[in-house]
Structures are given as structure tokens and as C-alpha cells.
Design an enzyme around this catalytic site. Structure first.
Site, mmCIF file in Angstrom:
data_model
loop_
_atom_site.group_PDB
_atom_site.id
_atom_site.type_symbol
_atom_site.label_atom_id
_atom_site.label_comp_id
_atom_site.label_asym_id
_atom_site.label_seq_id
_atom_site.Cartn_x
_atom_site.Cartn_y
_atom_site.Cartn_z
ATOM 1 N N LYS A 1 0.319 -1.097 0.413
ATOM 2 C CA LYS A 1 -0.182 0.320 -0.421
ATOM 3 C C LYS A 1 1.092 0.878 -0.020
ATOM 4 O O LYS A 1 2.179 1.711 0.767
ATOM 5 C CB LYS A 1 -0.607 -0.211 0.956
ATOM 6 C CG LYS A 1 -1.448 1.199 1.761
ATOM 7 C CD LYS A 1 -2.325 1.071 2.912
ATOM 8 C CE LYS A 1 -0.879 1.055 4.071
ATOM 9 N NZ LYS A 1 -0.498 2.389 3.979
ATOM 10 N N PRO B 1 9.172 -4.821 3.550
ATOM 11 C CA PRO B 1 9.658 -5.044 5.612
ATOM 12 C C PRO B 1 8.126 -4.599 6.045
ATOM 13 O O PRO B 1 7.134 -4.697 5.283
ATOM 14 C CB PRO B 1 10.543 -3.394 4.631
ATOM 15 C CG PRO B 1 10.652 -3.483 3.399
ATOM 16 C CD PRO B 1 9.425 -3.988 2.511
ATOM 17 N N VAL B 2 8.988 -5.052 7.133
ATOM 18 C CA VAL B 2 7.826 -4.933 8.159
ATOM 19 C C VAL B 2 7.755 -4.108 9.095
ATOM 20 O O VAL B 2 9.308 -3.215 8.978
ATOM 21 C CB VAL B 2 8.062 -6.135 9.521
ATOM 22 C CG1 VAL B 2 7.783 -6.382 11.051
ATOM 23 C CG2 VAL B 2 8.493 -7.847 8.586
ATOM 24 N N ALA B 3 6.566 -3.874 9.037
ATOM 25 C CA ALA B 3 6.014 -2.159 10.108
ATOM 26 C C ALA B 3 6.739 -0.991 8.822
ATOM 27 O O ALA B 3 7.559 -0.353 9.967
ATOM 28 C CB ALA B 3 6.773 -2.858 11.667
ATOM 29 N N ILE C 1 3.881 0.828 4.364
ATOM 30 C CA ILE C 1 3.350 -0.232 3.862
ATOM 31 C C ILE C 1 2.449 -1.030 3.137
ATOM 32 O O ILE C 1 1.900 -1.490 2.913
ATOM 33 C CB ILE C 1 4.652 0.171 2.367
ATOM 34 C CG1 ILE C 1 5.755 -1.248 3.061
ATOM 35 C CG2 ILE C 1 5.177 0.849 1.730
ATOM 36 C CD1 ILE C 1 6.974 -1.279 1.749
ATOM 37 N N GLY D 1 2.182 -4.037 4.649
ATOM 38 C CA GLY D 1 2.582 -5.396 4.771
ATOM 39 C C GLY D 1 1.570 -6.474 5.538
ATOM 40 O O GLY D 1 1.179 -7.233 4.790
ATOM 41 N N GLY D 2 1.517 -6.009 6.806
ATOM 42 C CA GLY D 2 0.491 -6.725 7.599
ATOM 43 C C GLY D 2 -0.487 -7.501 6.977
ATOM 44 O O GLY D 2 -1.570 -8.158 7.357
ATOM 45 N N SER D 3 -1.141 -5.775 6.901
ATOM 46 C CA SER D 3 -2.078 -5.830 6.963
ATOM 47 C C SER D 3 -2.471 -5.855 5.877
ATOM 48 O O SER D 3 -3.998 -6.920 4.999
ATOM 49 C CB SER D 3 -2.707 -3.639 6.218
ATOM 50 O OG SER D 3 -2.580 -3.354 8.130
ATOM 51 N N ASP E 1 -5.868 -0.591 8.703
ATOM 52 C CA ASP E 1 -5.871 -0.261 6.764
ATOM 53 C C ASP E 1 -5.752 -1.697 5.618
ATOM 54 O O ASP E 1 -5.480 -1.139 4.910
ATOM 55 C CB ASP E 1 -3.967 -0.060 6.925
ATOM 56 C CG ASP E 1 -3.336 1.403 6.595
ATOM 57 O OD1 ASP E 1 -4.207 2.101 6.817
ATOM 58 O OD2 ASP E 1 -2.375 1.135 7.519
#
Length: 288
Positions: free
Chosen positions: A11, A98-100, A103, A105-107, A141
Site C-alpha cells: 500500500k 519490510p515489516v512495520a 506500506i 505489509g501486515g494489513s 488499513d
């Protein structure tokens, strides 16, 4: 059913205004969100139990994450409870983002899990609004990542509308490898909120879009740069490259993005920055 594969694109908050705060402490946003051509990949295989395997260049960033904090696991549990599904699933997450890092990533992984399991478990009759509410319960998100197309995102993330027609966007995503504290970034706004900018229906060119992005901006960029000054360096590196029309920060950082006049310029920019800063994550892509 055999294995299902879902893509979880990064994102990109092209703009982000913080326009208020609810009584419960959640901030109200006004953001133009696009999605890139790079992202994580998730494979879902039928199983009698729930299991998650993580690989890829950024898998290490999740190795210490407790299962109850993992958005993929939480998405599985939420959907199975809501739809009363008794099946398990074997998930392989290839962590390319990349984590946290601002952008989503987890969402995006959680949204891809909802989409993938709906197909794997052959869940029918789940209305769009029900799916959005389920997504929102996982994070602000996740609803926009569920749609993974250009959207205006408002409220705390639950109010979505079709975004403008974007010109071809040749983009570099750049992360300097530092962590930021999102709560501290919001705290350092000191209660100063923006006025909602107009929502154009289209942009005639990258330069037209860039003028809007300069005017609208990202309210979290200043406090993020104060917390991690290296973000300023990342923004400057993007801007210094040939053909750059705009550079900004996505979400609460630390990932930044540059918009370029051609894909060739974006590729050259990503390559040049990688040589100068080999420890940074730099990739050329598009945004839709």
C-alpha cells in the site's frame, strides 16, 4: 480444492491528512491510497490444522511475533469464527516487504488471507460490507488492502470510495531500514489537524498529480523525520535522481516513494540508490 495463491501488494499513501480525532483516541484520516506492483505472496493449502510458515527476505522481522499478534493468524481465526468454518489451513507467507514500514505489509497479508480463505473454504454469501467490517476488526488499513485498488480512505480507514484515474506512475519504493513509533508520531502532531483537501476525479499527468501531492502532503512526515532523520536522507536520495517528479513518505514511515517520468528513470534511480546505500531496500515498480 488444491492450493490457492494470493498476492498482497504494498500500500502506498500518496497523501495522508490527519483531520481530527475521535473520543476513543483514534485519529480521523483523509488519504489517497494506491497499490504497487511489489508485495508479499501467500499460499493456502487445505489441512486439518492451522499452521503458518514464513520465508522470504523479510521473514526474520516476524520471527519474534507472538501468534496472537500475527495478522495472518488473526484473519484466519476471525473468518473461521464469523463463518463457522471448522477447517484448518496450511499457510506459506513469502515476506518480500519490510515489516512495520508504512506500506501496509501486515494489513495486506491479512486482506489476502481473507480473500484466499474465502476461495479455499468456498465461502459464499459474504456481503462486501460484512467483509469490510471483518477486515476493520483486524486493523484500520485492512479494508483498503482488501480492495487493493486506488481508493480515497477516510474515517479511521473504514470509509472507502473509488479513487481518481491515475496517470501511469513509475515509482521507486525506498526504506532506510529504521523503525518508527507510530503512536509517538501521532502524539507529536500536538492536536494540530488538517483541513480535508478536495478529491479530484482524475489527473492528466504525473506533473498534475505531483502538484496535488505537494499541496496535500503527508501530515505524519514531519514528526517521522524528527524521530528518524534518516528519512529526510531517503527523501533527498529519491529527489536527486534523474526524472523525479515528487518524493514523499507513505503512512507513518519509514518507507518513502518517488514518482518518475519514465520506468527507465525509476529503474536507474533504484539501482543508483542501491549502490550508494546497499543496506536499504530499494525497488522500482508501478502504482495503480
Amino acid at each position: 480444492m488444491n492450493r490457492i495463491t494470493e498476492y498482497a501488494p504494498a500500500k502506498v499513501n500518496l497523501t495522508l491528512q490527519v483531520v481530527g480525532r475521535r473520543d476513543d483516541g483514534y485519529h480521523l484520516l483523509h488519504s489517497l491510497v494506491g497499490f504497487s506492483g511489489v508485495g508479499d505472496v501467500l499460499h493456502f493449502t487445505p489441512s486439518s490444522e492451522l499452521s503458518l510458515k514464513v520465508s522470504g527476505p523479510f521473514a526474520r522481522g516476524l520471527k519474534d511475533s507472538a501468534p496472537e499478534n500475527n495478522l495472518v493468524i488473526r484473519a484466519v481465526q476471525a473468518l473461521s469464527i464469523y463463518c463457522e468454518v471448522k477447517q484448518g489451513v496450511e499457510i506459506h507467507l513469502i515476506k518480500n516487504l519490510p515489516v512495520a514500514s508504512g506500506i501496509g505489509g501486515g494489513s495486506a497479508d491479512a486482506a489476502a488471507t481473507l480473500r484466499g480463505l474465502a476461495r479455499l473454504w468456498e465461502i459464499e454469501g459474504l456481503a462486501q460490507e460484512q467483509t469490510r467490517q471483518l477486515a476493520l476488526s483486524l486493523g484500520a488499513d485492512v479494508p483498503v488492502c482488501l480492495e487493493d485498488r486506488c481508493r480515497w480512505m477516510e474515517g479511521i480507514g473504514e470509509k472507502l470510495s473509488i479513487g481518481p484515474e491515475l496517470p501511469g506512475l513509475f515509482t521507486v519504493l525506498l526504506n532506510p531500514g529504521v523503525a518508527v513509533s507510530t503512536p509517538e508520531i501521532f502524539k507529536n502532531l500536538n492536536g494540530q489537524f488538517s483541513t480535508r483537501k478536495p478529491k479530484p476525479v482524475s489527473f492528466s499527468s504525473v506533473d498534475d498529480l505531483s502538484r496535488y501531492l505537494i499541496e496535500a502532503g503527508n501530515d505524519l512526515q514531519r514528526p517521522a523525520c524528527e524521530q528518524q532523520p534518516i528519512i529526510n536522507e531517503a527523501l533527498s536520495k529519491l529527489k536527486q535522481q534523474q526524472g523525479c517528479r515528487f518524493s514523499g513518505m507513505s503512512g507513518s514511515g519509514a518507507t518513502c516513494f518517488g514518482l518518475y517520468s519514465s520506468f527507465e528513470n525509476a529503474e536507474k534511480a533504484a539501482s543508483a540508490i542501491s549502490k550508494e546505500r546497499p543496506g536499504w531496500w530499494s525497488v522500482s515498480t508501478n502504482v495503480i
